[in-house]
Scaffold this active site. Sequence first.
Site, PDB file in Angstrom:
ATOM      1  N   ARG A  54     -17.389  -3.828  -1.544  1.00 36.91           N
ATOM      2  CA  ARG A  54     -17.913  -2.934  -2.569  1.00 36.91           C
ATOM      3  C   ARG A  54     -18.476  -3.774  -3.710  1.00 36.91           C
ATOM      4  O   ARG A  54     -17.804  -4.689  -4.205  1.00 36.91           O
ATOM      5  CB  ARG A  54     -16.818  -2.031  -3.123  1.00 36.91           C
ATOM      6  CG  ARG A  54     -16.102  -1.208  -2.062  1.00 36.91           C
ATOM      7  CD  ARG A  54     -15.515   0.056  -2.679  1.00 36.91           C
ATOM      8  NE  ARG A  54     -14.568   0.724  -1.818  1.00 36.91           N
ATOM      9  CZ  ARG A  54     -14.887   1.452  -0.733  1.00 36.91           C
ATOM     10  NH1 ARG A  54     -16.149   1.569  -0.364  1.00 36.91           N
ATOM     11  NH2 ARG A  54     -13.953   2.039  -0.013  1.00 36.91           N
ATOM     12  N   GLU A  91     -11.663   7.124 -12.000  1.00 41.11           N
ATOM     13  CA  GLU A  91     -12.191   6.022 -11.199  1.00 41.11           C
ATOM     14  C   GLU A  91     -13.631   6.358 -10.829  1.00 41.11           C
ATOM     15  O   GLU A  91     -13.978   7.528 -10.635  1.00 41.11           O
ATOM     16  CB  GLU A  91     -11.394   5.857  -9.913  1.00 41.11           C
ATOM     17  CG  GLU A  91      -9.975   5.407 -10.118  1.00 41.11           C
ATOM     18  CD  GLU A  91      -9.381   4.911  -8.801  1.00 41.11           C
ATOM     19  OE1 GLU A  91      -9.509   3.713  -8.522  1.00 41.11           O
ATOM     20  OE2 GLU A  91      -8.842   5.731  -8.039  1.00 41.11           O
ATOM     21  N   LYS A 146       1.584   9.364   3.339  1.00 45.34           N
ATOM     22  CA  LYS A 146       1.762   8.735   2.041  1.00 45.34           C
ATOM     23  C   LYS A 146       3.062   9.235   1.421  1.00 45.34           C
ATOM     24  O   LYS A 146       3.396  10.409   1.552  1.00 45.34           O
ATOM     25  CB  LYS A 146       0.581   9.146   1.155  1.00 45.34           C
ATOM     26  CG  LYS A 146       0.295   8.228   0.025  1.00 45.34           C
ATOM     27  CD  LYS A 146      -1.058   8.555  -0.598  1.00 45.34           C
ATOM     28  CE  LYS A 146      -1.019   9.893  -1.301  1.00 45.34           C
ATOM     29  NZ  LYS A 146      -1.881   9.964  -2.475  1.00 45.34           N
ATOM     30  N   ARG A 160      -2.481   4.373   6.745  1.00 48.77           N
ATOM     31  CA  ARG A 160      -3.682   5.086   7.167  1.00 48.77           C
ATOM     32  C   ARG A 160      -4.258   4.370   8.378  1.00 48.77           C
ATOM     33  O   ARG A 160      -4.514   3.176   8.326  1.00 48.77           O
ATOM     34  CB  ARG A 160      -4.701   5.099   6.025  1.00 48.77           C
ATOM     35  CG  ARG A 160      -5.821   6.079   6.252  1.00 48.77           C
ATOM     36  CD  ARG A 160      -6.805   6.078   5.117  1.00 48.77           C
ATOM     37  NE  ARG A 160      -6.274   6.623   3.873  1.00 48.77           N
ATOM     38  CZ  ARG A 160      -6.979   6.748   2.765  1.00 48.77           C
ATOM     39  NH1 ARG A 160      -8.238   6.369   2.742  1.00 48.77           N
ATOM     40  NH2 ARG A 160      -6.445   7.241   1.676  1.00 48.77           N
ATOM     41  N   THR A 166       0.861  -1.181   0.000  1.00 44.67           N
ATOM     42  CA  THR A 166       0.000   0.000   0.000  1.00 44.67           C
ATOM     43  C   THR A 166       0.899   1.233   0.000  1.00 44.67           C
ATOM     44  O   THR A 166       1.964   1.240   0.607  1.00 44.67           O
ATOM     45  CB  THR A 166      -0.944   0.027   1.213  1.00 44.67           C
ATOM     46  OG1 THR A 166      -0.176  -0.216   2.384  1.00 44.67           O
ATOM     47  CG2 THR A 166      -2.014  -1.021   1.108  1.00 44.67           C
ATOM     48  N   SER A 210      -7.277  11.234   3.256  1.00 44.96           N
ATOM     49  CA  SER A 210      -8.198  11.479   2.143  1.00 44.96           C
ATOM     50  C   SER A 210      -9.600  11.883   2.607  1.00 44.96           C
ATOM     51  O   SER A 210      -9.757  12.856   3.332  1.00 44.96           O
ATOM     52  CB  SER A 210      -8.239  10.240   1.253  1.00 44.96           C
ATOM     53  OG  SER A 210      -8.924  10.519   0.065  1.00 44.96           O
ATOM     54  N   SER A 235     -14.875   6.087  -8.110  1.00 44.27           N
ATOM     55  CA  SER A 235     -14.909   6.585  -6.742  1.00 44.27           C
ATOM     56  C   SER A 235     -14.639   8.091  -6.696  1.00 44.27           C
ATOM     57  O   SER A 235     -13.921   8.567  -5.843  1.00 44.27           O
ATOM     58  CB  SER A 235     -13.878   5.829  -5.909  1.00 44.27           C
ATOM     59  OG  SER A 235     -12.604   5.888  -6.537  1.00 44.27           O
ATOM     60  N   ARG A 289     -10.590  14.122  -4.799  1.00 43.43           N
ATOM     61  CA  ARG A 289     -11.870  13.618  -5.329  1.00 43.43           C
ATOM     62  C   ARG A 289     -12.793  14.760  -5.711  1.00 43.43           C
ATOM     63  O   ARG A 289     -12.677  15.858  -5.176  1.00 43.43           O
ATOM     64  CB  ARG A 289     -12.586  12.778  -4.274  1.00 43.43           C
ATOM     65  CG  ARG A 289     -11.865  11.498  -3.956  1.00 43.43           C
ATOM     66  CD  ARG A 289     -12.694  10.643  -3.024  1.00 43.43           C
ATOM     67  NE  ARG A 289     -12.057   9.341  -2.863  1.00 43.43           N
ATOM     68  CZ  ARG A 289     -12.653   8.268  -2.370  1.00 43.43           C
ATOM     69  NH1 ARG A 289     -13.909   8.338  -1.952  1.00 43.43           N
ATOM     70  NH2 ARG A 289     -12.011   7.124  -2.263  1.00 43.43           N
TER      71      ARG A 289
HETATM   72  C1  G1P Z   1     -11.026   3.690  -2.599  1.00 45.57           C
HETATM   73  C2  G1P Z   1     -11.593   3.770  -3.995  1.00 45.57           C
HETATM   74  C3  G1P Z   1     -10.474   3.784  -5.007  1.00 45.57           C
HETATM   75  C4  G1P Z   1      -9.516   4.915  -4.693  1.00 45.57           C
HETATM   76  C5  G1P Z   1      -9.052   4.826  -3.253  1.00 45.57           C
HETATM   77  C6  G1P Z   1      -8.217   6.025  -2.858  1.00 45.57           C
HETATM   78  O1  G1P Z   1     -10.303   2.500  -2.443  1.00 45.57           O
HETATM   79  O2  G1P Z   1     -12.476   2.709  -4.249  1.00 45.57           O
HETATM   80  O3  G1P Z   1     -11.012   3.920  -6.291  1.00 45.57           O
HETATM   81  O4  G1P Z   1      -8.410   4.878  -5.548  1.00 45.57           O
HETATM   82  O5  G1P Z   1     -10.175   4.773  -2.384  1.00 45.57           O
HETATM   83  O6  G1P Z   1      -8.938   7.221  -2.982  1.00 45.57           O
HETATM   84  P1  G1P Z   1     -10.926   1.183  -1.754  1.00 45.57           P
HETATM   85  O7  G1P Z   1     -11.407   1.589  -0.387  1.00 45.57           O
HETATM   86  O8  G1P Z   1     -12.078   0.773  -2.619  1.00 45.57           O
HETATM   87  O9  G1P Z   1      -9.812   0.200  -1.742  1.00 45.57           O
HETATM   88 ZN    ZN Z   2      -8.683  12.076  -1.271  1.00 50.55          ZN
END
Ligand code: G1P
Ligand code: ZN
Length: 542
Positions: free
Chosen positions: A495, A362, A125, A22, A18, A112, A364, A281
């Site tokens: 998800r 993405e 990060k 976090r 990763t 985030s 998301s 985002r």
């Molecule tokens: C989630 C989103 C993914 C994004 C990430 C970081 O990850 O689904 O698209 O890149 O946050 O913002 P996930 O929790 O699904 O692993």
């Molecule tokens: Zn973010």
Amino acid sequence: MTIKTIPTRPIEGQKPGTSGLRKKTRDFMVRGYLENFVQAILDAADLTGKTLVLGGDGRFFNAEAAQTILKMAAANGVARVIVGQGGILSTPAASAVIRARQAAGGIVLSASHNPGGPEGDFGVKYNTANGGPAPEAVTGAIYQASLHIAEIRKLEAPDADLSRLGAQALGPMTVEVIDPTADWVALMERLFDFDAIRALFAGGFTMRFDAMHAVTGPYAKAIFEDRLGAPPGTVINAEPQPDFGGHHPDPNPAHCADLMALMMGENAPDFAAAADGDGDRNMILGRGIYVSPSDSLAVIAANAHLAPGYSEGIAGIARSMPTSRAADRMAAGLGIPAFETPTGWKFFGNLLDAGMATICGEESFGTGSNHVREKDGLWAVLMWLNVLAARGESVAGILRAHWAKHGRDYYSRHDYEGIATEAAEALMTALRGRLTGLPGVEAAGLTITAADDFAYQDPVDGSVAELQGIRLMFGEEARAVLRLSGTGTEGATLRVYLERFEPDPGAHALDPQAALSDVIAATREIAGIERHTGRAGPDVIT
Ligand code: G1P
Ligand code: ZN
């Protein structure tokens, strides 16, 4: 110079591979925890004599963590740290600064879109010289280094003054405090037609941008109100707060209920948008209409040539696997390649560096381009404004015309949050174990035609990522994807991504949940979601 060494403690919570760490803020505040991860970065990345960028989204513990990292960088031979004033940099701005100033890397402090505060989350990060999240080779080295830390080196010195712009010494190192918005704003001015957008606002176009009490407030004010002439008050919740005002700074219909209500109501402005805690985002809304992130990616790809920075066209489009396939049809129409990558922005980095893709997205709520190596929330908002200014149509008009021309991908994501890790893993393992037997299985009137577990081979470096999500195909049109979140800090999150392509969506817009009802039912039944999780329905629908 005195260097203090602190006994090390294992970094509980870091998963190999990763791109950051976090965890609960409280964990980070335990003496030695943050230090341990930062030492692992400094040991693995070898920044001796080099320049590092530092900044975060301003959440609780940002200021303290920034001071710790500065003192550790100074004691580990880093020559210079460029830090955003007050320790602030949005994630895309950090990426822009790393690139513009040719730094060796950067440390971004953020969790985030996760809530902040003493009871919330914190994160660290590491980004490399291209401005993007560290690739697996680097994160693997950081993980290995974390297992063998001999000592934590930290300068004993008073705090650096991060309120004062300019250079100052911290032991043998230089700390250079910069305006956190300047490099990024200059980049936006090169990419977009600010005159056209200014004229749009001058003509009475109305907008609401919700900064969610997070890092984008100052950036949004600098751009929309100061440079583009939008009236004061266009940016709401503009004051960053350490706990984001107690809210969940995630720009989606669930967490931006007020903004949604405004846009669906009688007094809706022409356009609205929101961004998350660290600014990468975005959510896009028009009067009376919500733009799904997958559609936003496709519309941006189709219209990017209207923005000066993309007037020569785009080289390719990349989307994460669970993102709807609307972007693929755009790429086919434009005669450019489409790439399908695993979830997570880091997989776009090589494609962008190699010039193979220009626009990425993405589902998301992440959209971006080759201008930085992170997704960029305000970039997406500016792109939409540029397109609106150039076309002179409404958001709804542009979206409906897009669907009429290319068909519509009804899309929804169902999240089951905070479920027991064992239950979530059992569900995925059971489904994985049945993959070859799934074609032909019927449920809710649909038949599975293909099923696999997504694996990706990076076309640039050949690296392979496996087990990236189970795909269930119901013919060519309908698809469901199941994967476990890799970013949660409590239990597991399942998800479920659902989509159906409708070549002729007709004049009336069907609600996605209605359009997808059989795909939803079939997936629930086939995966045994209720049986495994005990949940009758998802916690969050986007
Ligand atoms: C989630 C989103 C993914 C994004 C990430 C970081 O990850 O689904 O698209 O890149 O946050 O913002 P996930 O929790 O699904 O692993
Ligand atoms: Zn973010």
